[in-house]
Design an enzyme around this catalytic site. Structure first.
Site, PDB file in Angstrom:
ATOM      1  N   ALA A 114       7.877 -69.383  65.340  1.00  0.00           N
ATOM      2  CA  ALA A 114       8.680 -70.610  65.305  1.00  0.00           C
ATOM      3  C   ALA A 114      10.111 -70.233  64.932  1.00  0.00           C
ATOM      4  CB  ALA A 114       8.090 -71.605  64.302  1.00  0.00           C
ATOM      5  N   GLU A 115      10.890 -69.864  65.936  1.00  0.00           N
ATOM      6  CA  GLU A 115      12.238 -69.356  65.677  1.00  0.00           C
ATOM      7  C   GLU A 115      13.144 -70.381  64.999  1.00  0.00           C
ATOM      8  OE1 GLU A 115      10.300 -66.773  68.555  1.00  0.00           O
ATOM      9  OE2 GLU A 115      10.617 -68.955  68.518  1.00  0.00           O
ATOM     10  N   PHE A 145      12.802 -61.004  70.358  1.00  0.00           N
ATOM     11  CA  PHE A 145      13.477 -60.621  71.595  1.00  0.00           C
ATOM     12  C   PHE A 145      14.596 -61.621  71.872  1.00  0.00           C
ATOM     13  CE2 PHE A 145       9.532 -58.304  72.328  1.00  0.00           C
ATOM     14  CZ  PHE A 145       9.984 -57.137  72.936  1.00  0.00           C
ATOM     15  N   GLY A 157      15.436 -63.438  74.439  1.00  0.00           N
ATOM     16  CA  GLY A 157      15.077 -64.705  75.053  1.00  0.00           C
ATOM     17  C   GLY A 157      14.322 -65.645  74.132  1.00  0.00           C
ATOM     18  N   PHE A 158      13.905 -65.141  72.947  1.00  0.00           N
ATOM     19  CA  PHE A 158      13.224 -66.002  71.979  1.00  0.00           C
ATOM     20  C   PHE A 158      14.221 -66.702  71.053  1.00  0.00           C
ATOM     21  CE2 PHE A 158       9.258 -63.009  71.886  1.00  0.00           C
ATOM     22  CZ  PHE A 158       9.104 -63.205  73.254  1.00  0.00           C
ATOM     23  N   HIS A 175      12.591 -61.174  77.762  1.00  0.00           N
ATOM     24  CA  HIS A 175      12.646 -59.982  76.916  1.00  0.00           C
ATOM     25  C   HIS A 175      13.828 -59.075  77.259  1.00  0.00           C
ATOM     26  CE1 HIS A 175       8.532 -61.347  76.420  1.00  0.00           C
ATOM     27  NE2 HIS A 175       8.344 -60.492  75.414  1.00  0.00           N
TER      28      HIS A 175
END
Length: 323
Positions: free
Chosen positions: A58-59, A82, A84-85, A128
């Site tokens: 849960a960024e 990463f 893209g997260f 990624h």
């Protein structure tokens, strides 16, 4: 002693934990596993699971927790596993981490370091291999840095951790295994300064993070053409040291800016604009940009066609010399 960038980053984390017990690290798999790329290896083993710990996937929650911990006097280091997260945490970073100190008239510090492995070149799948640096460089209140060498990785990460302002720290994942002869600890140029990695007179190449090594390889290959290329490592996107690049362009008359991110509205456009404002009468040709294409990051089997390489950079240099 030869060290890799991954080793330099790991040592910087260990040294920061030793120096200040308010330094903590958390994120996805950073504890027991030591991170996907093992950058936090043995940190939990040495300092315990109260200072280095895993979080849910849960960024946004990771970034929001860092805000609260910073308010309470900690120096949080958070890892977006990463590039893209990072986007689920974007609202917390832009609306709160970047603005809290200004919102509180300087009374609330935000000593948060957001570590983001970024860029391509490792054959990874979607989300990624992205380069989101321009989003954050455009956001007032954030420092944005990306090292191109192991020594810089150690020094810039250390400075970031002990900054009272938030830093977005982009780690070029394809360079984690890049080696350099260096002794740690090391102190290099501070955040906000470019570094001339190679002097030359024919044209200037400016890059940061993963493209620094590629530009150095380009400069070596250019010798066969009789070209003497200067290579500048930007290192710090915000604050941005345009003066070092301007001084180089005043000497060479030509500039090629290189980054992995898509070319349109990328950070290279800002570099080009600053140089044309400050060194217009020294330019012998338009500033060229070499970057990724304006498409979503492709599948791994196609990334070699997406990423800038020596040939594409040499082609841009040739075009500047045709003027």
């Amino acid at each position: 002693m030869a060290i890799t960038m991954a080793q330099a980053l790991n040592q910087a984390l260990h040294d920061a934990f030793e120096a200040d017990d308010k330094v903590v690290l958390f994120g996805e798999d950073v504890g027991t596993l030591g991170g996907v790329f093992r950058i936090s290896d043995k940190l939990q083993e040495r300092f315990g699971d109260k200072r280095c710990f895993d979080t849910p996937l849960a960024e946004s929650g990771i970034a929001g927790t860092a805000v609260g911990m910073a308010i309470y006097g900690y120096r949080p280091i958070i890892e977006m596993q990463f590039d893209g997260f990072t986007y689920p945490a974007f609202e917390q970073i832009v609306s709160h981490i970047a603005k809290m100190r200004n919102r509180s008239r300087g009374t609330v510090k935000m000593p948060i370091t957001v570590r983001i492995p970024f860029g391509g070149g490792i054959g990874a799948v979607e989300h990624h291999s992205e380069s989101p640096e321009a989003y954050f460089a455009h956001t007032a209140g954030l420092k944005v840095v990306s090292p191109g060498t192991p020594s810089d990785a150690y020094s810039l990460l250390t400075e970031s951790i002990f900054s009272d302002d938030p830093v977005i720290f982009f780690e070029p994942k394809r360079r984690y295994w890049l080696k350099e002869e260096a002794s740690l600890p090391v102190r290099t140029e501070p955040i906000g300064k470019c570094v001339v990695r190679r002097e030359g007179t024919t044209a200037t190449l400016a890059a940061y993070g993963p493209m620094v090594k590629t530009c150095m390889e380009t400069a070596e290959a250019a010798e066969a053409e009789g070209w003497d290329l200067e290579v500048i490592d930007i290192r710090s996107l915000t604050p941005f040291d345009h003066q070092t690049i301007v001084e180089s362009v005043e000497k060479t008359g030509r500039l090629v800016v290189v980054h992995e991110a898509s070319t349109s509205v990328g950070f290279g456009a800002e570099v080009a604009a600053r140089v044309q404002e400050k060194a217009f009468y020294h330019l012998e040709a338009p500033v060229m940009r070499v970057g990724g294409f304006d498409v979503p990051y492709p599948a791994a089997m196609l990334e070699e066609f997406f990423l800038p390489d020596v040939d594409r950079i040499l082609d841009a240099v040739g075009r500047t010399l045709d003027y």
